[in-house]
Every structure is written in C-alpha cells, then in structure tokens.
Design a protein around this motif. Structure first.
Motif, short mmCIF file in Angstrom:
data_model
loop_
_atom_site.label_atom_id
_atom_site.label_comp_id
_atom_site.label_asym_id
_atom_site.label_seq_id
_atom_site.Cartn_x
_atom_site.Cartn_y
_atom_site.Cartn_z
N ASN A 16 0.80 -1.22 0.00
CA ASN A 16 0.00 0.00 0.00
C ASN A 16 0.84 1.27 0.00
O ASN A 16 0.32 2.37 -0.22
CB ASN A 16 -0.93 0.02 1.22
CG ASN A 16 -2.00 -1.06 1.13
OD1 ASN A 16 -2.40 -1.46 0.05
ND2 ASN A 16 -2.47 -1.55 2.28
N LYS A 19 2.34 4.40 -4.62
CA LYS A 19 1.26 5.21 -5.18
C LYS A 19 1.37 5.26 -6.70
O LYS A 19 2.42 5.53 -7.23
CB LYS A 19 1.29 6.63 -4.61
CG LYS A 19 1.17 6.69 -3.09
CD LYS A 19 -0.14 6.08 -2.60
CE LYS A 19 -0.24 6.14 -1.08
NZ LYS A 19 -1.49 5.47 -0.59
N THR A 23 -4.78 7.81 -12.64
CA THR A 23 -5.88 6.84 -12.61
C THR A 23 -6.36 6.55 -14.02
O THR A 23 -6.28 7.40 -14.92
CB THR A 23 -7.06 7.36 -11.77
OG1 THR A 23 -7.47 8.63 -12.28
CG2 THR A 23 -6.67 7.49 -10.31
N SER A 86 -7.70 0.89 -6.86
CA SER A 86 -7.23 2.22 -6.46
C SER A 86 -6.59 2.99 -7.62
O SER A 86 -6.40 4.20 -7.53
CB SER A 86 -6.22 2.11 -5.31
OG SER A 86 -4.99 1.56 -5.76
#
Length: 341
Positions: A16, A19, A23, A86
C-alpha cells in the motif's frame, strides 16, 4: 498440492505504500496498462492469471478435504484487487466487475481495448484521414494522432513511428507546406516525439514576423480618389432599403511590407460605417484570407507569406491601419445594384 501463504500485515503495508502516478480513464488505457504490471510487481500474477485460483476442495487418497490454501488465495487476491481498483478513476468505476483481479482486468480490456474488425477499421480510417484544423495548435493536433495510435496499440495493431510521422506531416495545414519538404528530407528521419518542437519553432518564426496588431480602436478603409458616376446605382442593405451610390472611386492602403489596391470604392453618404468586400480585395491583390476564432490573416496567394493580420472584436474582424482615423464598425452585406433597377 500447491501451497499459498497469506500476506502478512507487513506485506500489505509495503504494497500500500506505493502510489500509482495517475488513474485509469477512457483516454489513457494504453499508458495505464504499460505501468500497471511494474507497479504491482510480483502481485501481477493474480491479475494476469499466472497465480491461478485454487480449488476450494482437494482430494487425497482417503477423502476429499478443504484446501487449506484456498482461503489464503482468496484473501491475497482481494488485497490485490483493492490495490488494482485504487488505480481506476471514478468515471471508470462503472466497469469494475467480476469477483477476482483477473476478472477485473479482462472486463477493462473488453471496455477499453475491444479487438474486433470494426474497431480496427474505424481507428485506421480516422488515422488515415487525420487533418489539422484551422485553429488547432500543434500540441492538440499531435495529441489526436497519438490517441489513435495508442488506441490501435491497445488492440494489438501497433503503428510504426515512421508511418505515424508521415501521416501527421501529410495532414498539416497549408501554412506548413514549406516545412513539409524539410521534414520529409531530414536525415536521419524525424521521430514523432521531435515533431512538437519542430512545429512550435516554425510557428514562433512565423508569428515573430507578423505585423503587430495595434491595441487602439480598429480602423477601416476610406477612399482617397472619387469620381462622379453618370448613373446612380443603389446599395441594398439588410432591411431591404436601397441607398444611393453617389460616387465610385479607388484608393491604396499600406502595410509595413505591401501596398494594397482598393477598386470600386462605393461612396454612400447614408452608410456611416466602412466595409470591405473581401472577394474583390482578394482578386485585386492576389491574396487570400484565413479567419480564425480570435484573429484573421491575409496571405500572398503564391508564396503564402503573411502580409496583414488583425483581431476579432465582438464577432467582427477589424483591419488595423495606424495612419487612418477611427471609424465605428458595422456588419452588412454589400450588393451593387444594376442601373436598371
């Protein structure tokens, strides 16, 4: 029997901590797909199917029992799927379907990179018909070309860089005609990533030589030579009225690098504003006009050299000549009536 170990809390924290740069949306699938594999690293096996879904039951010599690795695989895949999700934009969430990471990838491929003959034909036709619009910037034009090439690459139909360059050069506006031969003759051949800088440099050099547009009130034409007309003709205006033409004359106007002829100037006292008959001006001076959203350009018909330019104000194009007095503007259609009317 294949064994899967569940991710530890430390593993999940490590996963996690990375990053994703952007998107997924309908315009960047190719870039997203190229980056998602190195982003997920070893976890990508759950997405591409190399770490296959285990069976919930396994058989032994004595009986069929629960597969102890199955719950671990389900938990691991759910963790990978959440990381996967995500990287997807809100506008693309409607396409999030399936219960596994692999299901999700296949669904996104069907939505953003459907490989069928119809799709391939459409994209290739659009690329072949690529043409630079009148007010389009080099950056926007090249972006459109790249979108088509990327969309084709997404369905496995990669466009060679040299072919893309040729198509882009072919679709450039007329003002780039002088540059086209230079680009085509360049050795080594120009690459696609070099085109933006070359086109921008060309625009800079052209704009640098454009006559400056004054910031004062725009000016229009007046006649310096007038002769009486033996037959009084009429000028028809938009409301249907006919206004008498008392004189017809000629004149010249001057820019920094050109003298322009004005013939058949109509003197109509009842019209308080001056208009230019564009077609006649083009015929008299061997020029043509280019009208853009915020300005216009007058160019030489043979050399394509820019001779005059002016702004667009409140929906009207105004020619700015510092030596003339300010006269208010008007928008009418001019029609010379015959003497028999």
């Amino acid at each position: 029997m294949e064994t899967i170990t569940a991710f530890t809390t430390q593993d999940k924290k490590s996963h996690n901590s990375h990053k994703f740069a952007f998107t997924l949306s309908h315009t960047n699938y190719g870039y997203w797909k190229a980056m998602i594999e190195p982003f997920l690293v070893s976890l990508f096996g759950y997405v591409d199917g190399t770490i296959t879904c285990l069976k919930p039951k396994v058989g032994t010599r004595d009986a069929i029992i629960d597969n102890p690795s199955y719950p671990c695989w389900i938990c691991n895949d759910a963790h990978v799927r959440m990381i996967f999700i995500s990287t997807i934009s809100e506008s693309s969430f409607q396409h999030v379907q399936g219960t596994t990471s692999r299901d999700l990838l296949l669904q996104l491929e069907r939505v953003y990179a459907p490989h069928n003959s119809s799709r391939e034909y459409t994209l290739k036709t659009q690329l072949l018909k690529l043409a630079m619009k009148g007010d389009e910037t080099p950056l926007s034009y090249l972006a459109h070309a790249q979108e088509y090439a990327t969309a084709l690459a997404n369905i496995g139909e990669h466009v060679k860089d040299k072919d893309l360059v040729l198509l882009v050069i072919s679709g450039l506006r007329e003002e780039y005609n002088g540059l086209k031969s230079t680009l085509l003759a360049h050795h080594p051949p120009i690459t696609f990533i070099e085109l933006h800088a070359l086109l921008s440099d060309h625009d800079y050099l052209i704009n640098k030589n454009l006559p400056a547009i004054p910031t004062s009130q725009p000016h229009v034409f007046t006649a310096s030579t007038r002769t009486s007309s033996p037959n009084i003709n009429s000028l028809h205006v938009g409301d249907g009225n006919s206004l008498p033409i008392l004189h017809i004359g000629s004149s010249k106007i001057y820019s920094s690098n050109q003298t322009f002829n004005l013939s058949n100037i109509l003197y109509v006292p009842e019209v308080k504003k001056n208009l230019l008959f564009v077609q006649q001006f083009c015929n008299d001076n061997n020029v043509f006009f280019e009208f853009h959203s915020s300005f216009f350009v007058v160019k030489d018909e043979l050399t394509r050299t820019t001779l005059l330019t002016g702004p667009s104000n409140n929906g009207l194009y105004s020619l700015c000549l510092p030596s003339l007095k300010s006269i208010p503007k008007i928008a009418l259609t001019v029609v010379k009536a015959s003497s028999s009317v």
